[in-house]
Every structure is written in C-alpha cells, then in structure tokens.
Design a protein around this motif. Structure first.
Motif, short mmCIF file in Angstrom:
data_model
loop_
_atom_site.label_atom_id
_atom_site.label_comp_id
_atom_site.label_asym_id
_atom_site.label_seq_id
_atom_site.Cartn_x
_atom_site.Cartn_y
_atom_site.Cartn_z
N SER A 102 0.81 -1.23 0.00
CA SER A 102 0.00 0.00 0.00
C SER A 102 0.83 1.27 0.00
CB SER A 102 -0.94 0.01 1.22
OG SER A 102 -1.68 -1.17 1.24
N GLY A 103 2.15 1.14 0.00
CA GLY A 103 3.01 2.32 -0.03
C GLY A 103 4.43 1.90 -0.36
N GLY A 104 5.29 2.89 -0.59
CA GLY A 104 6.66 2.59 -0.99
C GLY A 104 7.45 1.88 0.10
N SER A 105 7.31 2.33 1.35
CA SER A 105 8.09 1.72 2.44
C SER A 105 7.73 0.25 2.59
CB SER A 105 7.81 2.45 3.76
OG SER A 105 8.10 3.82 3.65
N GLU A 106 6.43 -0.02 2.59
CA GLU A 106 5.95 -1.41 2.69
C GLU A 106 6.48 -2.24 1.53
OE1 GLU A 106 1.79 -2.10 2.46
OE2 GLU A 106 1.42 -1.61 4.55
N ALA A 107 6.47 -1.65 0.35
CA ALA A 107 6.89 -2.39 -0.85
C ALA A 107 8.37 -2.73 -0.79
CB ALA A 107 6.57 -1.59 -2.11
N ILE A 108 9.18 -1.79 -0.30
CA ILE A 108 10.62 -2.07 -0.18
C ILE A 108 10.83 -3.18 0.85
CG2 ILE A 108 12.83 -1.12 0.62
CD1 ILE A 108 12.05 -0.19 -2.20
N ASP A 109 10.11 -3.12 1.95
CA ASP A 109 10.20 -4.17 2.97
C ASP A 109 9.84 -5.53 2.37
OD1 ASP A 109 10.47 -4.57 6.02
OD2 ASP A 109 8.64 -5.65 5.51
N SER A 136 20.54 8.06 -0.19
CA SER A 136 19.42 7.35 -0.83
C SER A 136 18.26 7.28 0.16
CB SER A 136 19.85 5.93 -1.21
OG SER A 136 20.12 5.18 -0.04
N TYR A 137 17.10 6.95 -0.35
CA TYR A 137 15.94 6.77 0.52
C TYR A 137 15.11 5.62 0.01
CZ TYR A 137 11.73 7.71 3.24
OH TYR A 137 10.66 7.59 4.09
N HIS A 138 14.82 4.70 0.90
CA HIS A 138 14.01 3.54 0.53
C HIS A 138 12.85 3.34 1.51
CE1 HIS A 138 16.92 2.59 -2.57
NE2 HIS A 138 17.88 2.62 -1.67
N GLY A 139 12.44 4.41 2.17
CA GLY A 139 11.27 4.30 3.04
C GLY A 139 11.62 4.25 4.51
N THR A 140 10.58 4.25 5.32
CA THR A 140 10.75 4.40 6.77
C THR A 140 10.46 3.16 7.59
OG1 THR A 140 8.56 5.34 6.78
CG2 THR A 140 10.36 6.89 6.95
N PHE A 209 19.13 0.30 -5.42
CA PHE A 209 19.48 1.68 -5.81
C PHE A 209 18.29 2.36 -6.47
CE2 PHE A 209 20.18 1.88 -10.52
CZ PHE A 209 19.78 0.58 -10.82
N GLU A 210 18.33 3.68 -6.44
CA GLU A 210 17.33 4.49 -7.15
C GLU A 210 17.95 4.93 -8.47
OE1 GLU A 210 15.53 7.56 -4.11
OE2 GLU A 210 17.43 6.81 -3.38
N PRO A 211 17.43 4.48 -9.61
CA PRO A 211 18.01 4.88 -10.90
C PRO A 211 18.01 6.40 -11.08
CG PRO A 211 16.56 3.01 -11.19
CD PRO A 211 16.38 3.47 -9.77
N ALA A 243 15.87 -2.32 -8.34
CA ALA A 243 15.74 -0.91 -8.72
C ALA A 243 14.54 -0.34 -7.96
CB ALA A 243 15.54 -0.78 -10.22
N ASP A 244 14.81 0.66 -7.12
CA ASP A 244 13.73 1.32 -6.39
C ASP A 244 13.25 2.51 -7.23
OD1 ASP A 244 12.03 2.75 -4.78
OD2 ASP A 244 13.34 2.78 -3.03
N GLU A 245 12.14 2.29 -7.90
CA GLU A 245 11.55 3.36 -8.73
C GLU A 245 10.20 3.78 -8.14
OE1 GLU A 245 12.10 4.09 -12.61
OE2 GLU A 245 13.47 2.45 -13.09
N VAL A 246 10.15 3.78 -6.80
CA VAL A 246 8.91 4.22 -6.15
C VAL A 246 8.55 5.62 -6.64
CG1 VAL A 246 7.94 4.92 -3.91
CG2 VAL A 246 9.11 2.72 -4.13
N MET A 247 9.57 6.47 -6.77
CA MET A 247 9.29 7.84 -7.22
C MET A 247 9.49 8.00 -8.73
SD MET A 247 10.81 11.42 -5.73
CE MET A 247 10.04 11.48 -4.14
N SER A 248 10.49 7.33 -9.28
CA SER A 248 10.87 7.62 -10.68
C SER A 248 10.09 6.81 -11.71
CB SER A 248 12.37 7.37 -10.87
OG SER A 248 12.69 6.00 -10.63
N GLY A 272 5.67 2.74 -7.77
CA GLY A 272 4.27 2.90 -7.52
C GLY A 272 3.69 4.25 -7.20
N LYS A 273 4.48 5.28 -6.89
CA LYS A 273 3.76 6.51 -6.60
C LYS A 273 2.86 6.85 -7.77
CE LYS A 273 6.90 8.66 -3.33
NZ LYS A 273 6.88 9.86 -2.49
N GLY A 274 3.42 6.72 -8.98
CA GLY A 274 2.65 7.06 -10.18
C GLY A 274 1.71 5.97 -10.64
C1 PLP Z 1 12.68 5.93 -3.86
C2 PLP Z 1 11.70 5.82 -2.74
N1 PLP Z 1 11.55 4.65 -2.09
C3 PLP Z 1 10.68 4.50 -1.08
C4 PLP Z 1 9.89 5.55 -0.67
C5 PLP Z 1 8.91 5.38 0.46
O1 PLP Z 1 7.61 5.46 0.00
P1 PLP Z 1 6.38 5.79 0.98
O2 PLP Z 1 6.54 7.20 1.42
O3 PLP Z 1 5.17 5.56 0.11
O4 PLP Z 1 6.44 4.82 2.10
C6 PLP Z 1 10.01 6.79 -1.31
C7 PLP Z 1 9.20 7.95 -0.89
O5 PLP Z 1 9.41 9.04 -1.27
C8 PLP Z 1 10.94 6.93 -2.37
O6 PLP Z 1 11.10 8.08 -3.03
#
Ligand code: PLP
Length: 447
Positions: A102-109, A136-140, A209-211, A243-248, A272-274
């Motif tokens: 349901s969100g990027g953090s969950e998806a990375i986990d 880098s950022y992969h969620g909380t 990594f985030e491309p 590849a973490d493309e949550v944003m890209s 998935g954001k988009g």
């Molecule tokens: C590359 C990347 N991964 C993971 C996340 C985490 O996503 P969420 O805020 O939906 O948990 C973000 C959020 O900005 C992000 O940019």
C-alpha cells in the motif's frame, strides 16, 4: 474549513502542517477560501495524471460497490486486469511477477523479504545483506531505513539498524572519485565491488538503488553506463539487483521506468507513486520469474499485507494506466520535462545560489548553496529549504523539500504530466521569487 479545526490536525509541526485543502483540480490545490496553489511537487511526486479526474473516482465507487474486501491472494477481476495490463504494456521484458503493497516503504520491505526468501529457499541462507547507497531513501520501515542512506531519517533508530557498507551515490557535482580523470569513469559503480568485498560476497543477497534519486539529495541521475556496470557486478557475485523506482517509475522520467532509458532490466523493480497517481494507495514489487521460482519450488509463501492489492486500488491503478496510455502521458512527461528544464536553466542557471539543476523528465531538482563557485552550503540555521517551501506556499506554489548530507538544500519539482506551459512559467517564476525571499531572509537573520 475553519482554520482553527485545521490547526488541530497535525501530529507534529512540519512543512505545510495543517494547511487546509478543500479540493484538488488539474495541477492545483484549492484552499477553502478559494486560493489556488500550483502543485509543483505533484503531492510527494505522486500525481502524474493530474488531480480531479472523475472517471477514476467513478471506477473506485463502482468497485467498492461490487467487492469491498477479499484477501490479497484471491483473484478479483480488478487485480487480474491490472496484472495483465502491467505485463502487456508496462513492465520491462522478463519482469512478469507482480505483488503489491500500500506504499513505498511497505513495498521495499516486501522486496527485501522476497530477496531473503529467494536465497533461503535456494539453500543459500548465508546471503542476507542488502547493500544500498549513500544519499538514498528507501522508506521508513526498519528495513527501508537499514538499506537507505538518509542520515537524518536513520538518526535515533541505529540500535535496530545494521551498519553495512554502502556504495556511493552518483553525484558528479561533488564527486571525489573521477576528478583526476577529468571525466566520469563510473568509479561510483565500480565502488559497489569494494562494498561487496567489505561485506563478504558470500553474505550479500542484493544491491538496491534508485536509478533517479528522489528527495534525499534531489533528483540525482545515474551516468550513462552505470546500470550496465552495476548489473554486471551483481551478476558476477550472484547478487540480486533491486531498482527502487517508487518515485521515478510509471513515466515520471519520460520513460515507463528510469531503467528503460538504457534498456536495463533489474531482478526486482519496486514502483508505484505514479501507479495510481495518488488516487489510491498501491505500489508494486515486480520480479523476474527466476527470483520467485525457488520460493515456489520450496513451497514457501511470502506473507501479504492485509490491504495489499485492494480491489478498488487495483481498479484505480488500471484506470490511471489506461489514461496514461490513451493520452500518451509518458511522452508528455519527457516533453514537459524538457520545457521545465529549459525554463529552469534560463531563470536560475546563473543564479549565485544555485549549484546545480538536475534530474530527468518531470523529476527535477535545484540544489541551493551559499556560494555557487565554492559549493559551500548555507548554515543549517538558515533553514533555506524550509524557507523556500514556506515562501512558495505564500507565493501560490507548492515545492517539495529535499536535502541530505553534502546536498543539504534542494528543492524537488515533480508536477503532474498534464502540466501546461503557462503553469510551468508560473512554477519557475514562483521558484525564483521564493529562493530570493529565502536568501534575503537568511541574510537578514545573520545581520
Ligand atoms: C525511492 C523511494 N523509495 C521509497 C519511498 C517510500 O515510499 P512511501 O513514502 O510511500 O512509504 C520513497 C518515498 O518518497 C521513495 O522516493
């Protein structure tokens, strides 16, 4: 809405906390008093098809009337249709398996768990480490913070986190590695090899990594050839590449996914954001058959999140992708990204406090510094980024704050793909005004 009620809402103070929003329309947020704020950030770089599309809302309402909730493994029409569309028209070749969060953090986990289960099922339980990158950022979630390189967001959580070696970010502006060569030698990619050696190659499961980066340092892009080089290193060590493309992803950079710009296919793609453009909470973890096959062969399951692949979210995502296809919005993101970039360069390319304008498509950022030639950052107490965001809101434009480590102050721009040229003019005019206001504010504070 009564402003006092709005002020009672925030958990803690933060940027924009308690700003009352009545409606969202096209590229705009509309306040209860009718004031319109241009959404230059697309929310948190989420809104791709623009706000207020009633055909998306209609699909959500219709689905909720048909199916309210069933557990994620059950196959509803909406879920099946979304997966079929993703496979047919969106995912890179070879990526066929789809699971949702349901969100990027969950998806990375979830991706980290899939990777671990892959190796345990294959009889390689020593492999558990996931190497990430600096800046880098992969969620909380704790696993997201663990693999991420965002010092401020990791702070205080260290007892739960592993101190694994990190590969460097691609950050040419301050790159210390290629300077002697005078050109990019992809030393940052080669440094992944060192990180793997330091971690112990037989213990490493994946590299993430985030491309194209998001709001950590602000839209850091990967130099040409980087994807192929890290892909080769991962393959040589039997390590999966995430590849973490949550944003890209989903068109944001002007291609379906940022990895598509160079035809690179990772082992897992998280995006998935988009995917639903903010109309519903849904993010996908997409994987090659070979990643999932050992788990299936071993008879293991990957535990789902209760709300994953909610039928209404799947129906919304399917409709959003249909709109993107119908209106050729990925191409539009590329074109409007160019138009935005040209305007930014014209207005800010020589600004004394702009260190760099960077990004791809409609994921752009402007890094701010005290000295353009020295790259000296502003004093932390100047709170430049926060002041630009506040000034932006006062000037009728919402900018997304970024900045971490050496890239302390940056503003991220990620408007909807439907943004018009006039709106881009408004965005850039508002940004120049807001940067100048923040710099003046900092100078006044110091004097
Ligand atoms: C590359 C990347 N991964 C993971 C996340 C985490 O996503 P969420 O805020 O939906 O948990 C973000 C959020 O900005 C992000 O940019």
């Amino acid at each position: 809405m009564d402003p006092e009620r709005a002020r009672q809402y925030p958990f803690l103070p933060s940027f924009g906390a308690g700003l009352p929003i009545a409606r969202t329309e096209g590229s705009f947020l509309v306040l209860p008093d009718g004031r319109r704020i241009l959404d230059a950030a697309g929310g948190a770089v989420v809104a791709s098809i623009g706000h207020g599309r009633t055909e998306v809302a209609d699909v959500a309402a219709q689905t909720l009337a048909e199916v309210s909730f069933v557990v994620p493994p059950f196959a509803t029409e909406q879920r099946v249709r979304l997966v079929e569309r993703l496979r047919a028209s969106w995912l890179p070749p070879g990526i066929t398996r789809c699971v949702f969060a349901s969100g990027g953090s969950e998806a990375i986990d979830l991706a980290v768990r899939v990777v671990r289960q892959h190796f345990v099922s294959k009889g390689e339980p020593a492999r558990w480490k996931v190497i990430g990158r600096e800046l880098s950022y992969h969620g909380t979630t704790l696993s997201g913070l663990d693999v991420g390189g965002h010092p401020k967001r990791r702070k205080g959580m260290e007892p739960w986190l592993h101190e694994l070696p990190k590969a460097p970010a691609c950050y040419p502006l301050r790159c210390g590695m290629c300077r002697a060569a005078g050109t990019c030698t992809l030393a940052c990619a080669d440094a992944l090899e060192d990180a793997i050696q330091r971690a112990g190659p037989e213990t490493v499961a994946a590299f993430i990594f985030e491309p194209v980066g998001g709001s950590t340092a602000g839209a850091l892009t990967s130099p040409l050839g980087y994807f192929a080089r890290i892909g080769e290193i991962c393959r040589r060590h039997g390590i999966l590449c995430i590849a973490d493309e949550v944003m890209s992803g989903f068109g944001r950079t002007g291609a379906r996914f940022a990895v598509d710009h160079e035809g690179f296919v990772p082992d897992l793609l998280v995006s998935g954001k988009g995917l639903a453009s903010g109309y519903a909470p849904i993010v996908g973890v997409f994987a090659r058959e070979e990643v999932v096959a050992p788990i299936a062969a071993h008879g293991d399951e990957v535990m789902f999140y209760t709300y994953a692949a909610h039928p209404a979210a799947c129906a919304v995502a399917d409709k959003v992708l249909e709109i993107m296809e119908r209106e050729a919005l990925v191409g539009r993101a590329a074109a409007m990204g160019e138009a935005l970039r040209e305007r930014l360069v014209a207005a800010l390319g020589a600004h004394p406090h702009v260190a760099e304008i960077r990004g791809k498509g409609l994921l752009q950022a402007v890094e701010l510094v005290k000295g353009r030639t020295t790259l000296e950052p502003f004093a932390l107490a100047d709170r430049i980024t926060a002041t630009v965001v506040a000034a932006g809101l006062a000037n009728g434009v919402f900018f997304y704050p970024a900045g971490a480590g050496a890239a302390q102050d940056a503003i991220v721009l990620g408007p909807p793909f439907t943004v018009s040229e006039d709106e881009l003019d408004l965005l850039v005019t508002g940004l120049v005004k807001s940067i100048d206001a923040a710099v003046a504010h900092a100078a006044a504070r110091r004097s």
